[in-house]
Design a protein around this motif. Sequence first.
Motif, PDB file in Angstrom:
ATOM      1  N   PHE A   1      13.294   0.987  -0.291  1.00  0.00           N
ATOM      2  CA  PHE A   1      12.652   1.799   0.742  1.00  0.00           C
ATOM      3  C   PHE A   1      11.272   1.219   1.001  1.00  0.00           C
ATOM      4  O   PHE A   1      10.631   0.690   0.098  1.00  0.00           O
ATOM      5  CB  PHE A   1      12.533   3.263   0.293  1.00  0.00           C
ATOM      6  CG  PHE A   1      13.691   4.114   0.758  1.00  0.00           C
ATOM      7  CD1 PHE A   1      14.973   3.876   0.298  1.00  0.00           C
ATOM      8  CD2 PHE A   1      13.494   5.135   1.677  1.00  0.00           C
ATOM      9  CE1 PHE A   1      16.047   4.645   0.734  1.00  0.00           C
ATOM     10  CE2 PHE A   1      14.548   5.913   2.128  1.00  0.00           C
ATOM     11  CZ  PHE A   1      15.836   5.667   1.659  1.00  0.00           C
TER      12      PHE A   1
ATOM     13  N   LEU B   1      12.455  -2.250  -8.577  1.00  0.00           N
ATOM     14  CA  LEU B   1      13.463  -2.751  -7.637  1.00  0.00           C
ATOM     15  C   LEU B   1      13.613  -4.266  -7.758  1.00  0.00           C
ATOM     16  O   LEU B   1      14.737  -4.795  -7.824  1.00  0.00           O
ATOM     17  CB  LEU B   1      13.082  -2.356  -6.199  1.00  0.00           C
ATOM     18  CG  LEU B   1      13.987  -2.886  -5.100  1.00  0.00           C
ATOM     19  CD1 LEU B   1      15.421  -2.412  -5.265  1.00  0.00           C
ATOM     20  CD2 LEU B   1      13.459  -2.467  -3.724  1.00  0.00           C
TER      21      LEU B   1
ATOM     22  N   LYS C   1       9.559  -7.042   2.992  1.00  0.00           N
ATOM     23  CA  LYS C   1       9.997  -6.511   1.684  1.00  0.00           C
ATOM     24  C   LYS C   1      11.428  -6.926   1.373  1.00  0.00           C
ATOM     25  O   LYS C   1      11.775  -7.178   0.217  1.00  0.00           O
ATOM     26  CB  LYS C   1       9.890  -4.977   1.680  1.00  0.00           C
ATOM     27  CG  LYS C   1       8.571  -4.538   1.100  1.00  0.00           C
ATOM     28  CD  LYS C   1       8.264  -3.094   1.198  1.00  0.00           C
ATOM     29  CE  LYS C   1       6.734  -2.984   1.169  1.00  0.00           C
ATOM     30  NZ  LYS C   1       6.226  -1.673   1.396  1.00  0.00           N
TER      31      LYS C   1
ATOM     32  N   ALA D   1      11.920   5.849  -4.847  1.00  0.00           N
ATOM     33  CA  ALA D   1      10.687   6.337  -5.492  1.00  0.00           C
ATOM     34  C   ALA D   1       9.453   5.644  -4.934  1.00  0.00           C
ATOM     35  O   ALA D   1       9.477   4.458  -4.607  1.00  0.00           O
ATOM     36  CB  ALA D   1      10.769   6.107  -7.003  1.00  0.00           C
TER      37      ALA D   1
ATOM     38  N   PRO E   1       5.304  -2.628 -13.622  1.00  0.00           N
ATOM     39  CA  PRO E   1       6.467  -3.470 -13.316  1.00  0.00           C
ATOM     40  C   PRO E   1       7.102  -3.030 -12.002  1.00  0.00           C
ATOM     41  O   PRO E   1       7.071  -1.849 -11.654  1.00  0.00           O
ATOM     42  CB  PRO E   1       7.418  -3.198 -14.491  1.00  0.00           C
ATOM     43  CG  PRO E   1       6.972  -1.905 -15.079  1.00  0.00           C
ATOM     44  CD  PRO E   1       5.505  -1.771 -14.785  1.00  0.00           C
TER      45      PRO E   1
ATOM     46  N   ALA F   1      16.407   2.602  -4.419  1.00  0.00           N
ATOM     47  CA  ALA F   1      15.052   2.824  -4.930  1.00  0.00           C
ATOM     48  C   ALA F   1      14.243   3.557  -3.870  1.00  0.00           C
ATOM     49  O   ALA F   1      13.626   2.931  -3.012  1.00  0.00           O
ATOM     50  CB  ALA F   1      14.401   1.488  -5.295  1.00  0.00           C
TER      51      ALA F   1
HETATM   52  N1  CTP Z   1       9.270  -0.233  -5.995  1.00  0.00           N
HETATM   53  C1  CTP Z   1       9.679  -0.284  -7.318  1.00  0.00           C
HETATM   54  N2  CTP Z   1       8.752  -0.511  -8.304  1.00  0.00           N
HETATM   55  C2  CTP Z   1       7.450  -0.674  -8.006  1.00  0.00           C
HETATM   56  C3  CTP Z   1       7.037  -0.620  -6.649  1.00  0.00           C
HETATM   57  C4  CTP Z   1       7.961  -0.388  -5.679  1.00  0.00           C
HETATM   58  O1  CTP Z   1      10.872  -0.113  -7.595  1.00  0.00           O
HETATM   59  N3  CTP Z   1       6.598  -0.878  -8.979  1.00  0.00           N
HETATM   60  C5  CTP Z   1      10.276  -0.041  -4.966  1.00  0.00           C
HETATM   61  C6  CTP Z   1      10.185   1.267  -4.221  1.00  0.00           C
HETATM   62  O2  CTP Z   1      10.972   2.273  -4.831  1.00  0.00           O
HETATM   63  C7  CTP Z   1      10.707   0.899  -2.845  1.00  0.00           C
HETATM   64  C8  CTP Z   1      10.283  -0.548  -2.677  1.00  0.00           C
HETATM   65  O3  CTP Z   1      10.078  -1.030  -3.991  1.00  0.00           O
HETATM   66  O4  CTP Z   1      12.104   0.916  -2.807  1.00  0.00           O
HETATM   67  C9  CTP Z   1       9.080  -0.772  -1.845  1.00  0.00           C
HETATM   68  O5  CTP Z   1       8.025  -0.027  -2.357  1.00  0.00           O
HETATM   69  P1  CTP Z   1       6.545  -0.156  -1.748  1.00  0.00           P
HETATM   70  O6  CTP Z   1       5.604   0.555  -2.632  1.00  0.00           O
HETATM   71  O7  CTP Z   1       6.597   0.220  -0.308  1.00  0.00           O
HETATM   72  O8  CTP Z   1       6.367  -1.686  -1.821  1.00  0.00           O
HETATM   73  P2  CTP Z   1       5.359  -2.595  -2.544  1.00  0.00           P
HETATM   74  O9  CTP Z   1       6.132  -3.782  -2.984  1.00  0.00           O
HETATM   75  O10 CTP Z   1       4.618  -1.853  -3.586  1.00  0.00           O
HETATM   76  O11 CTP Z   1       4.427  -3.029  -1.353  1.00  0.00           O
HETATM   77  P3  CTP Z   1       3.126  -2.346  -0.719  1.00  0.00           P
HETATM   78  O12 CTP Z   1       2.732  -1.219  -1.638  1.00  0.00           O
HETATM   79  O13 CTP Z   1       2.175  -3.449  -0.653  1.00  0.00           O
HETATM   80  O14 CTP Z   1       3.553  -1.891   0.636  1.00  0.00           O
END
Ligand code: CTP
Length: 412
Positions: free
Chosen positions: A334, A317, A348, A281, A314, A279
């Motif tokens: 990521f 990941l 994470k 994205a 949603p 993941a």
């Molecule tokens: N991710 C996902 N779906 C979402 C948000 C994030 O699949 N709705 C995945 C991203 O592709 C990445 C990981 O989760 O692999 C972490 O994404 P990130 O945006 O950094 O993490 P968040 O959980 O959203 O935390 P924050 O924004 O608070 O740092």
Amino acid sequence: MSNPPLLAGRHIVLGLSGGVACYKAAELTRELVRAGATVQVVMTEAAGHFITRATMQAVSGRPVFDSQWDPAPPAGMAHIDLSREADAILVAPASADFIAQLAQGRAGELLALLCLARPIERCPLLLAPAMNREMWAHPATQRNLAQVRADGATVLGPGTGSQACGETGDGRMLEAAELRDALAAFFQPKHLAGRTVLVTAGPTFEPIDPVRGITNHSSGKMGFAVARAAAEAGARVTLVAGPVHLPTPAGVVRIDVQTAQQMFDAVLPRAISHDIFVATAAVADWRPAGTQAQKIKKQGAGSAAPQLALVENPDILAAVAALPLAQRPWCVGFAAESENLAAHARAKLVRKGVPLVVGNLGPATFGRDDNSLLLVDATGDHPLPPADKLTLARQLVAEIATRMATGTETAK
Ligand code: CTP
């Protein structure tokens, strides 16, 4: 840091057999040399009707061989010497007649002779067919191709499209850059042979109205590099991409989406049929509670700004990582952080319930060709030093393969 020297240190014998596509061979030679390879050109007599030795000598920087009777090589045995020095022989264009010669093991000309005389275990043979679509489709050609494949040759392409003869169909030689990339991919270790990999990449776009939306600066480059590296490593790869303007890596199945919900809908049903999920994205965490059907108009200067209510998207990941163990692909998350990378990435890892999180410091890396990564897993933090994104993606693929081979999280 710019593009990696994809073929640094490789010595390639580039064979030209007769066909109009010889006009692409000069550009191909330039691409191979630019990518760090040394190129020794060998031409058939027929190829000499389409492009000159002088051109091929100039672009390769080496004298061209075209006869087994040339007295120049020591002991006069070009067909032996040339293949012993080569990391690979690439015949581009490979004409229908030349493929027929190979299928029969004929050796009437230097190029066919040196293909036959090559040490088959050590010097791979790659063919880039180029011919009219009827010649390509002819049962004799297809029979010969099956034979040369069975004898160990790798066939690159052909492409499809308009042909020099005015017809349209299969049989175009791949373009120079495609052949360069295919050759570079050929040399990559096949860490993921037989595996299936699902990758998300790029930003998402959450519409507010028909012309506006919420998005971010993710370029998708890292995710596309991961998809490419996985395909190079022998995997069958599906890439679910948000709105980006990047070419699809060779051999990768691409599904374009806009919103986080669409990405979720594309990923979830496919996740169970993949061995690995990466993941990359940058998924928008929130979207507008309702999309306006028409553009929101400003009601004159000084009028109240519209209030934008947001709802949570949603977590793709987390949803994949929560699948039952027997259905769950090996998941890689990521983490793009602006500070405190190791701590946030580790948080994470736990929160998303995945065996590996790849941290990088953004937004400095968004859109760039290079990056540096921190791999965070149960065993500790493992930095991958700065490099171009393809190099890092290849390292990451190797790291995933090692962990899957030795790890515990491998129900599939
Ligand atoms: N991710 C996902 N779906 C979402 C948000 C994030 O699949 N709705 C995945 C991203 O592709 C990445 C990981 O989760 O692999 C972490 O994404 P990130 O945006 O950094 O993490 P968040 O959980 O959203 O935390 P924050 O924004 O608070 O740092």
